[in-house]
Write a protein that holds these residues in place. Structure first.
Motif, PDB file in Angstrom:
ATOM      1  N   ALA A   1      -0.534  -1.222   0.776  1.00 36.87           N
ATOM      2  CA  ALA A   1      -0.554  -2.649  -0.187  1.00 36.87           C
ATOM      3  C   ALA A   1      -2.252  -2.501  -0.545  1.00 36.87           C
ATOM      4  O   ALA A   1      -2.398  -2.577  -1.823  1.00 36.87           O
ATOM      5  N   GLY A   2      -3.212  -1.499  -0.143  1.00 33.60           N
ATOM      6  CA  GLY A   2      -4.394  -0.601  -0.456  1.00 33.60           C
ATOM      7  C   GLY A   2      -4.325  -0.130  -2.075  1.00 33.60           C
ATOM      8  O   GLY A   2      -4.650  -0.701  -3.140  1.00 33.60           O
ATOM      9  N   ASN A   3      -3.368   0.514  -2.283  1.00 38.46           N
ATOM     10  CA  ASN A   3      -2.843   1.086  -3.193  1.00 38.46           C
ATOM     11  C   ASN A   3      -2.335   0.740  -4.500  1.00 38.46           C
ATOM     12  O   ASN A   3      -2.548   0.600  -5.604  1.00 38.46           O
ATOM     13  N   LEU A   4      -1.011   0.042  -3.794  1.00 38.88           N
ATOM     14  CA  LEU A   4      -1.053  -1.048  -4.557  1.00 38.88           C
ATOM     15  C   LEU A   4      -1.674  -1.934  -5.695  1.00 38.88           C
ATOM     16  O   LEU A   4      -1.260  -2.494  -6.368  1.00 38.88           O
ATOM     17  N   LEU A   5      -2.409  -2.513  -5.232  1.00 42.29           N
ATOM     18  CA  LEU A   5      -3.930  -3.266  -4.717  1.00 42.29           C
ATOM     19  C   LEU A   5      -4.508  -2.441  -6.457  1.00 42.29           C
ATOM     20  O   LEU A   5      -4.982  -3.523  -7.485  1.00 42.29           O
ATOM     21  N   ILE A   6      -4.956  -0.933  -5.862  1.00 43.55           N
ATOM     22  CA  ILE A   6      -5.632  -0.980  -6.510  1.00 43.55           C
ATOM     23  C   ILE A   6      -5.261  -0.348  -8.119  1.00 43.55           C
ATOM     24  O   ILE A   6      -5.953  -0.676  -8.798  1.00 43.55           O
ATOM     25  N   LEU A   7      -3.543  -0.081  -8.137  1.00 45.05           N
ATOM     26  CA  LEU A   7      -3.184   0.266  -8.823  1.00 45.05           C
ATOM     27  C   LEU A   7      -3.118  -0.840 -10.245  1.00 45.05           C
ATOM     28  O   LEU A   7      -3.064  -1.420 -11.238  1.00 45.05           O
ATOM     29  N   GLY A   8      -2.034  -2.242  -9.496  1.00 47.72           N
ATOM     30  CA  GLY A   8      -2.377  -3.533 -10.056  1.00 47.72           C
ATOM     31  C   GLY A   8      -4.150  -3.846 -10.541  1.00 47.72           C
ATOM     32  O   GLY A   8      -3.069  -4.096 -11.864  1.00 47.72           O
ATOM     33  N   LEU A   9      -4.841  -3.670 -10.312  1.00 45.15           N
ATOM     34  CA  LEU A   9      -5.897  -4.421 -10.525  1.00 45.15           C
ATOM     35  C   LEU A   9      -5.826  -3.160 -11.442  1.00 45.15           C
ATOM     36  O   LEU A   9      -6.957  -3.870 -13.374  1.00 45.15           O
ATOM     37  N   ALA A  10      -6.529  -1.951 -11.680  1.00 40.27           N
ATOM     38  CA  ALA A  10      -6.545  -1.411 -13.006  1.00 40.27           C
ATOM     39  C   ALA A  10      -5.538  -1.573 -13.881  1.00 40.27           C
ATOM     40  O   ALA A  10      -5.598  -1.164 -15.636  1.00 40.27           O
TER      41      ALA A  10
END
Length: 325
Positions: free
Chosen positions: A44-53
């Motif tokens: 969840a944390g890494n996908l959130l960062i990837l999506g925001l980027a």
């Protein structure tokens, strides 16, 4: 430790990943209950960062480009290792039988993603060095094209090394049984099963550690030493504190990543304790990927603002690239 008798094991076709199958069932279920939330939080944390980027214009800068790439690597890395490890906690004693090709593929992907991550951390250090030590030239130096070239080089370097190491190990005959005393097909755990002369493979593994661990870490330390010298000599106390927090965050991740990797792989096979290696692997499989989002971005004002705008549907105003806290 295993319900697979030696007479039924075919060296050319399969391995058995023992994992923690020899531990009591209650302890294995406890580990599963502890590690499953970490796995889900990591994704969840890494996908959130990837999506925001990707979708947030305010984060379309080189720093967040590399952070997004790092998160993508971490997601792939976690998917390659963790699901099979978690499944092993629920299976009956005896381990998981895997085909030789599956074992080789898992090893190759692990080395490729881990190697790419090592090189990517060095690229991120280069980005911070240019941003802080060469601020006037930074927009001209760190272009979008250069960012993509650095990312492609990191991925290509990790993939080439993975192909070489995996090929070198799996060309050996395995005559010591197919019981891999680890939670996945790790290089040392498979290499100890090989018979014959393994000196060449051990030297290749140590050379790879030198290339992927020592040299990038040296570059990171040199870059951030120069950055610290610059930020201590300019700006006010508040600016220096923010810049120091940026460097501290990056160095924390670098020391954690390279420290675990060096302890695991920069040693000869004769000095290894596979049971100890198996326990240490829980740190770099489950804990380290979870810490990256927290250390790098989740406390960052830019990311927090981007997340709030994504939730509320607002568009960003003036973009300021804040330092990482």
């Amino acid at each position: 430790m295993s319900s697979w008798p030696d007479s039924n094991w075919t060296a050319a076709q399969e391995f058995v990943i023992l994992g923690f199958s020899g531990w009591p069932q209650g302890l294995r279920l406890l580990l599963f209950a502890f590690l499953l939330p970490l796995y889900l939080a990591t994704l969840a944390g890494n996908l959130l960062i990837l999506g925001l980027a990707i979708v947030e214009p305010a984060l379309h800068t080189p720093m967040y480009f590399f952070l997004g790439a790092l998160s993508a690597v971490e997601v792939a890395y976690t998917l390659v290792l963790t699901p099979r490890m978690l499944a092993g906690f629920l299976l009956p004693p005896g381990g998981q039988a895997v085909a030789r090709a599956t074992c080789a593929a898992q090893m190759g992907l692990f080395v490729a993603l881990g190697g790419s991550e090592c090189l990517l951390l060095a690229a991120m250090a280069l980005d911070r060095y240019l941003a802080i030590c060469r601020p006037l030239s930074y927009p001209q130096l760190m272009t979008t094209g250069l960012c993509w070239c650095l990312l492609a080089s990191c991925c290509a370097g990790g993939s080439i090394l993975a192909l070489g190491l995996t090929t070198a190990i799996f060309q050996l005959p395995f005559c010591r049984g197919g019981l891999v005393n680890h939670v996945f097909c790790d290089l040392p755990a498979v290499l100890v099963l090989a018979c014959g002369n393994r000196q060449l493979q051990e030297r290749v593994l140590l050379a790879a550690c030198l290339l992927l661990l020592v040299l990038p870490l040296a570059l990171i330390l040199l870059s951030y030493t120069r950055v610290l010298v610059v930020i201590l000599g300019v700006g006010g106390p508040a600016g220096r504190r923010k810049a120091f927090n940026t460097v501290a965050s990056h160095l924390t991740v670098a020391v954690l990543h390279y420290g675990c990797a060096t302890a695991m792989y920069a040693r000869p096979l004769s000095s290894r304790d596979l049971e100890e290696d198996k326990l240490v692997s829980l740190i770099y499989i489950s804990l380290t990927p979870l810490l990256y989002p927290a250390i790098y971005t989740l406390r960052n004002r830019d990311v927090q603002g981007a997340l709030q705008r994504a939730v509320s549907g607002r568009t960003p105003g003036t973009v300021h690239q804040a330092d990482i806290n």
